[in-house]
Design an enzyme around this catalytic site. Structure first.
Site, PDB file in Angstrom:
ATOM      1  N   ALA A 150       0.931  -1.378   0.119  1.00  5.78           N
ATOM      2  CA  ALA A 150       0.435   0.261   0.024  1.00  5.78           C
ATOM      3  C   ALA A 150       0.888   1.124  -0.463  1.00  5.78           C
ATOM      4  O   ALA A 150       1.661   1.362   0.503  1.00  5.78           O
ATOM      5  CB  ALA A 150      -0.729   0.167   1.077  1.00  5.78           C
ATOM      6  N   LYS A 176       1.837  -4.586   3.655  1.00  4.17           N
ATOM      7  CA  LYS A 176       2.851  -3.947   3.626  1.00  4.17           C
ATOM      8  C   LYS A 176       2.424  -2.813   3.626  1.00  4.17           C
ATOM      9  O   LYS A 176       2.228  -2.205   2.347  1.00  4.17           O
ATOM     10  CB  LYS A 176       4.345  -4.383   2.650  1.00  4.17           C
ATOM     11  N   ARG A 180       6.345   5.582   5.124  1.00  3.46           N
ATOM     12  CA  ARG A 180       6.143   6.411   5.707  1.00  3.46           C
ATOM     13  C   ARG A 180       4.925   6.815   6.233  1.00  3.46           C
ATOM     14  O   ARG A 180       4.514   8.007   7.409  1.00  3.46           O
ATOM     15  CB  ARG A 180       6.144   7.818   4.640  1.00  3.46           C
ATOM     16  N   SER A 229       3.606   3.739  -7.227  1.00  5.27           N
ATOM     17  CA  SER A 229       4.055   4.723  -8.400  1.00  5.27           C
ATOM     18  C   SER A 229       4.978   3.524  -9.813  1.00  5.27           C
ATOM     19  O   SER A 229       4.338   2.285  -9.070  1.00  5.27           O
ATOM     20  CB  SER A 229       6.087   5.141  -8.101  1.00  5.27           C
ATOM     21  N   THR A 251      -0.936   1.812 -10.897  1.00  7.48           N
ATOM     22  CA  THR A 251       0.365   2.499 -10.295  1.00  7.48           C
ATOM     23  C   THR A 251      -0.004   4.489 -11.320  1.00  7.48           C
ATOM     24  O   THR A 251      -0.782   4.978 -10.198  1.00  7.48           O
ATOM     25  CB  THR A 251       1.619   2.357 -11.843  1.00  7.48           C
ATOM     26  N   CYS A 284      -3.503   9.554  -7.217  1.00  2.00           N
ATOM     27  CA  CYS A 284      -3.726   8.997  -8.363  1.00  2.00           C
ATOM     28  C   CYS A 284      -4.916   9.766  -9.337  1.00  2.00           C
ATOM     29  O   CYS A 284      -4.777   9.291 -10.466  1.00  2.00           O
ATOM     30  CB  CYS A 284      -3.806   7.894  -8.303  1.00  2.00           C
ATOM     31  N   GLU A 382       4.691  12.548 -13.661  1.00  3.69           N
ATOM     32  CA  GLU A 382       3.975  12.250 -12.873  1.00  3.69           C
ATOM     33  C   GLU A 382       4.152  13.322 -11.729  1.00  3.69           C
ATOM     34  O   GLU A 382       5.094  13.140 -10.835  1.00  3.69           O
ATOM     35  CB  GLU A 382       3.450  11.124 -12.161  1.00  3.69           C
TER      36      GLU A 382
END
EC number: 1.2.1.27
Length: 488
Positions: A150, A176, A180, A229, A251, A284, A382
């Site tokens: 994630a 997982k 951060r 990403s 992504t 996103c 991006e």
């Protein structure tokens, strides 16, 4: 630093101290304060979780579907009760304002609600007579142990479209979370356990490369869901697929918004400001590019600049704040470098967010770059920050051509009241999620969430019926039952 709490992994229903020799600081991006430390766990710890998850799967998959659904319903009720606490945790470690955090919690709750419908979602199909005395039935079964990877930007919503559905359908799960934003997951684990989930069905292993590779390589794990990403998503998809796993990898994005001459000016500006600069642009589904028709461009851009300059920037826990920080100092520096690259390549910087006047935290203000062209780096990449590129176009057809040149195809929006234009947009735009007169076209949990082209790798999207197919496999039983002896 000695008194900073170190997070533990959650394996087999217990918080387990990691064997990691490295911990990373979890930072409040609005203040720079260290909130706790997260372990960069070892491959061995992931493998241990996989053994436990496989053992738990053998029992959990045999639990009656309505009983599994009741656990999910209890979880949903607990999430509602703790909604404000969850929202504050999101703001604390992610930085988005409290209103946005509450919205994210609500979307997470809605995902759990959808998963609680497992008895209906698990239903198969049957046909009573495919030949004389022959019938067929199609049954759904869980795939086994599932791994989830994630991102930091939606620490509740994204995990909640992964593990609740997978678990409701009878799988066990190893997650997982982002290193951060790991704090929220502690609370979700606590509430899921309180809801009655058996030990070992849901496991959380914090970490980085070793844990990711473990998820992709461990033979016990049968499917992997990823959000993040493009470079990492490509790696996850290729590696997981090479190891014969089901993989869905959501992504990158470079979402375009088209503004036509007949658009409602005030409403469109409000929506674009929210879509481009909400959550600091770290989503996103953010609006990254506006293509605006010449007839409305001057008025629209004047209003847009004024609105952007009036956005309140600051700590998301403070009243009235709209724009919080980006997640880390390196993201702040990267964003500023992109802005300067845009100017260097010929874009006109009409709203400059590089200086916010805030002495602490990792802030970038609303930024608007006009006269952008499709050969510029800021149009191609991006940026994942509150940076908006603007392109003037002659008509809708040109706007669609511009958008379709992007390698990404997650979402796209149009602002117009012209039904023909809306239909043209719907048919011709290359994107998986479209918005008409709204800025963020993120669908509800019962519709699939995902894009096209480089925005998605896989065949089955997150959410909706696709998620049911992703977390289950099918077994068709064909049977002959002769009615001989029962003749009238």
């Amino acid at each position: 630093m000695a008194d900073v709490r170190k997070l533990k992994n959650y394996i087999n229903g217990e918080w387990v101290e990691s064997k990691a020799d490295k911990y990373e600081d979890v930072i409040n991006p609005a203040t720079g304060e260290v909130l706790c430390q997260v372990p960069i766990s070892t491959r061995a710890e992931l493998d241990q979780a996989a053994v436990i998850a496989e053992q738990a799967f053998e029992k959990w998959s045999q639990v009656a579907v309505p009983r599994r659904a009741r656990v999910l319903f209890s979880f949903q009720q607990l999430l509602i009760q703790h909604k404000e606490e969850l929202a504050r945790l999101i703001t604390l470690e992610n930085g988005k304002n409290l209103s946005e955090a509450r919205g994210e919690v609500q979307r997470g709750i809605e995902n759990v609600e959808f998963a609680a419908g497992a008895p209906t979602l698990m239903m198969g199909d049957s046909l009573a007579s495919i030949a004389t005395d022959v019938e067929a039935a199609n049954y759904r079964y869980p795939v086994g142990v599932v791994g989830g990877i994630a991102p930091f930007n939606f620490p509740m919503m994204v995990p909640c479209w992964m593990f609740p559905m997978a678990i409701a359908l009878g799988n066990s799960f190893i997650l997982k979370p982002s290193e951060r934003t790991p704090l929220l997951m502690e609370k979700l684990v606590e509430l899921f356990s309180e809801a009655g989930l058996p030990k070992g069905v849901f496991n959380v292993v914090y970490g980085a490369h070793d844990v990711v590779n473990g998820i992709l390589e461990n033979e016990t794990i049968k499917a992997v869901s990823f959000v993040g990403s493009k470079p990492v998503g490509e790696y996850v998809y290729k590696t997981g697929s090479a190891n014969l796993k089901r993989v869905q990898a959501l992504t990158g994005a470079k979402n375009h918004t088209i503004v036509l001459n007949d658009a409602d000016l005030e409403d469109t500006v409000t929506n674009v400001i929210s879509a481009a600069f909400g959550s600091a642009g770290e989503r996103c589904m953010a609006c990254a590019v506006v293509t605006v028709e010449e007839g409305i461009a001057d008025d629209f851009l004047a209003a847009l600049r004024t609105a952007a300059q009036n956005v309140k920037i600051g700590n998301g826990l403070d009243d009235g704040v709209f724009l919080g920080p980006v997640i880390r100092e390196e993201n702040q520096k990267r964003t500023i470098a992109y802005i300067e690259k845009g100017v260097e390549e010929g874009a006109k910087l009409t709203v400059d967010g590089r200086e916010t006047g805030l002495s602490e935290g990792y802030f970038v203000g609303p930024t608007i770059l006009e006269d952008v062209t499709t050969d510029m780096t800021i149009w191609k990449d991006e940026i994942f920050a509150p940076v908006l590129s603007v392109i003037r176009v002659k008509n809708l057809q040109e706007a669609v051509r511009v958008a379709n040149q992007s390698e990404f195809a997650n979402g796209a929006c149009i602002f117009t009241n012209n039904a023909k234009a809306i239909r043209y947009f719907r048919e011709k735009i290359d994107a998986g999620m479209l918005g008409v007169n709204l800025g963020v076209p993120a669908p509800m949990a019962f519709f699939p969430f995902s894009g096209w082209k480089s925005s998605f790798y896989g065949t089955l999207h997150a959410n909706g019926k696709d998620s049911v197919d992703f977390y289950t496999h099918k077994k068709v039983v064909t049977a002959r039952y002769s009615l001989k002896g029962y003749e009238e």
